[in-house]
Design a protein around this motif. Structure first.
Motif, PDB file in Angstrom:
ATOM      1  N   LEU B 233       1.073  -1.199  -0.159  1.00  0.00           N
ATOM      2  CA  LEU B 233      -0.373  -0.174  -0.103  1.00  0.00           C
ATOM      3  C   LEU B 233       1.007   1.537  -0.236  1.00  0.00           C
ATOM      4  CD1 LEU B 233      -3.115  -1.085   2.216  1.00  0.00           C
ATOM      5  CD2 LEU B 233      -2.801  -0.173  -0.285  1.00  0.00           C
ATOM      6  N   ILE B 234       1.966   1.093   1.113  1.00  0.00           N
ATOM      7  CA  ILE B 234       2.483   2.137   1.147  1.00  0.00           C
ATOM      8  C   ILE B 234       3.485   2.517  -0.178  1.00  0.00           C
ATOM      9  CG2 ILE B 234       4.494   1.924   2.326  1.00  0.00           C
ATOM     10  CD1 ILE B 234       3.032   5.184   2.691  1.00  0.00           C
ATOM     11  N   GLU B 236       2.699   1.679  -3.545  1.00  0.00           N
ATOM     12  CA  GLU B 236       1.761   2.567  -4.458  1.00  0.00           C
ATOM     13  C   GLU B 236       1.253   4.033  -4.041  1.00  0.00           C
ATOM     14  OE1 GLU B 236      -0.186   1.644  -7.024  1.00  0.00           O
ATOM     15  OE2 GLU B 236      -1.919   3.063  -7.657  1.00  0.00           O
ATOM     16  N   TYR B 237       1.118   4.266  -2.590  1.00  0.00           N
ATOM     17  CA  TYR B 237       0.666   5.592  -2.414  1.00  0.00           C
ATOM     18  C   TYR B 237       1.336   6.321  -2.472  1.00  0.00           C
ATOM     19  CZ  TYR B 237      -3.120   4.638   0.235  1.00  0.00           C
ATOM     20  OH  TYR B 237      -4.288   4.022   0.725  1.00  0.00           O
ATOM     21  N   GLN B 238       3.273   5.729  -2.637  1.00  0.00           N
ATOM     22  CA  GLN B 238       4.564   6.985  -2.613  1.00  0.00           C
ATOM     23  C   GLN B 238       4.995   6.446  -3.712  1.00  0.00           C
ATOM     24  OE1 GLN B 238       4.301   7.684   2.172  1.00  0.00           O
ATOM     25  NE2 GLN B 238       6.694   8.396   0.877  1.00  0.00           N
ATOM     26  N   ILE B 239       4.967   5.641  -4.209  1.00  0.00           N
ATOM     27  CA  ILE B 239       6.040   5.057  -5.613  1.00  0.00           C
ATOM     28  C   ILE B 239       4.978   5.057  -6.856  1.00  0.00           C
ATOM     29  CG2 ILE B 239       7.411   3.637  -7.092  1.00  0.00           C
ATOM     30  CD1 ILE B 239       8.596   2.618  -3.776  1.00  0.00           C
ATOM     31  N   GLY B 240       4.285   4.816  -6.351  1.00  0.00           N
ATOM     32  CA  GLY B 240       2.541   4.094  -7.760  1.00  0.00           C
ATOM     33  C   GLY B 240       3.535   2.998  -8.623  1.00  0.00           C
TER      34      GLY B 240
END
Lengths: 310, 310
Positions: B233-234, B236-240
């Motif tokens: 999740l982090i 996806e949120y921060q790196i994508g």
């Protein structure tokens, strides 16, 4: 040893020769000559040249707002344009959906939209995977057309701003878009035009669920909306460095602009775009407060052209 | 024109000569020869060489867990070691503080610590600025010593893993630490050893308040803890972007390891470090499930040395 010495020599020669050659011609041809263009080039030159104002490449952080700063935001934010089109399609395909916002969609209830912006934004894509939703956004950006310019929304990034982003990146700035729009939307709509990777396209996050490789969109924001104080906050959470350069256009960017201006370690530059050009675009007051050191860029006087395809 | 042609020629020569020269010698001298070292080098070579497995530099994302993967985590996580030392100092300086966790601190109440880890972690630094707290963490990392090795905690990053991070970065990977420890702690403790910027040091975030350039720490997590599903999740949120390389060591890394392994676009590699070396470090089972394609690295058999200063 000879190979190593040769490569070291070549590296030195490259470093010495390339930057000068790279910007021998005008880096900002879509900007009219004037104080603002001079200030930008003088700043970039100062922080990239050995001397008092030099900033190491790792600390060259630049942050841009999206809507109204690098992308047309009138007559309504592109995120709203997209969300309404997306929901209208869902309502059309599911005539039995009687709840909001689908009911309002069907009845073209403008009053509902005016007062329920957050629900409109968070409802679009609920239950979808992030990847599929991003594809829908990208498809919209490439096909749906702006009511005034009659070209796809994805073509409505301002040419002078894209040039500026390219110019900063060529000078080893790490450029971020820090938008109030939802992050998935920013990634979907701005990736192609800006060339920035997803990790540098920031916005208000929708809470996601993770299961076996897939991210599913909830119907609520993760937490903060990235406007006003939310902009420095997302910068601290995701970048952890204070920008030396920031560009915005509304009161929602004020905190980010002042955060960059207040950089105590390095010289910094902050600008805001004044929409004063009703003839070529729109004229509106977006509430930025003039503070010491903040430069006002006039669309009318500083932009030689608005879009790349003119 | 001559300057431009010259610089283009030099650029071509540089690109052609430098990478070969840079890795003519062993990139991983602290790794013993063996299947795992070979697999890593073969993978990096494949994804950086034109051909079927080539991955563009922008998509070379690598994620590492911190505690137990790149840093010693026994007899307790360094974050806990720090938090307890920090709170003990607060309790010492404020003898009137009768609430928890200060009372437990004063009474050396191990039972309290065993069952209130989250409160211990979130209480440290409450009301402080992020910057001051990060300085306190860095100071701790440089001065407080490990009970067994008697060197500062900041020196207890595994040499083979730091080499691996350097090797990946030299091959244009973007390397991230994705730790379950709090993000400010990861930034404070791992910046110097890894050389990674704050934006690539991720962890569980403490909710912050912003006011006029300062970030103040609240006493609660922002939302998710970045273990298990919190790691993808982090990311996806921060790196994508989905990693093509991941390294972990506990069950809390399993989701991240499988997320990388399941990359459908590119070849990927995921590994976990088995702590099987009681003689040089600690021997413990950290619950990683063997899944197809996941490589087990043995500290005993794969690490030629543990630390840089040996």
């Amino acid at each position: 040893m000879i190979g190593s010495s040769l490569s070291r020599l070549l590296l030195i020669v490259c470093v010495a020769v390339l930057p000068a050659a790279a910007w021998a011609k005008d880096p900002l041809p879509s900007w009219k000559e004037g104080a603002n263009k001079q200030a930008i080039i003088a700043f970039v030159t100062a922080v990239t040249t050995q001397g008092d104002a030099f900033v190491p490449a790792t600390d060259r952080i630049a942050t841009f707002d999206m809507d109204g700063t690098i992308l047309v935001e009138k007559p309504q934010a592109v995120l709203l344009e997209f969300s309404r089109a997306f929901l209208a399609e869902v309502a059309r395909k599911n005539p039995d959906l009687a709840t909001q916002p689908y009911k309002a969609m069907r009845e073209k209830d403008e009053a509902y939209f005016g007062t329920n912006l957050v629900e409109v934004i968070t409802s679009a894509g609920i239950g979808m995977s992030e990847e599929d939703f991003r594809k829908a956004i990208r498809s919209f950006a490439n096909t749906a057309t702006h009511p005034r310019y009659a070209v796809p929304f994805g073509k409505l990034f301002y040419a002078p701003m894209l040039e500026l982003i390219d110019y900063l990146r060529a000078n080893d700035f790490r450029v971020y878009v820090v938008s109030g729009s939802t992050q998935c939307f920013v990634r979907g709509v701005a990736r192609e035009a800006t060339g920035l990777p997803y990790g540098q396209l920031l916005g208000t996050q929708i809470a996601l669920y993770y299961y076996k490789g897939d991210f599913t969109r909830s119907g609520t924001f993760r937490d903060l909306t990235t406007v006003s104080a939310g902009k420095p906050l997302i910068i601290e959470y995701q970048i952890g460095q204070r920008p030396i350069f920031a560009f915005g256009n509304t009161s929602g960017d004020q905190d980010m602009l002042e955060y960059a201006l207040g950089n105590q370690t390095y010289r910094s530059l902050a600008l805001w775009l004044d929409h004063d050009d009703a003839e070529r675009e729109y004229a509106y007051d977006s509430g930025v407060k003039d503070v010491s050191g903040l430069l006002k860029v006039s669309m009318k006087n500083d932009f030689a052209r608005l879009f790349r395809e003119e």
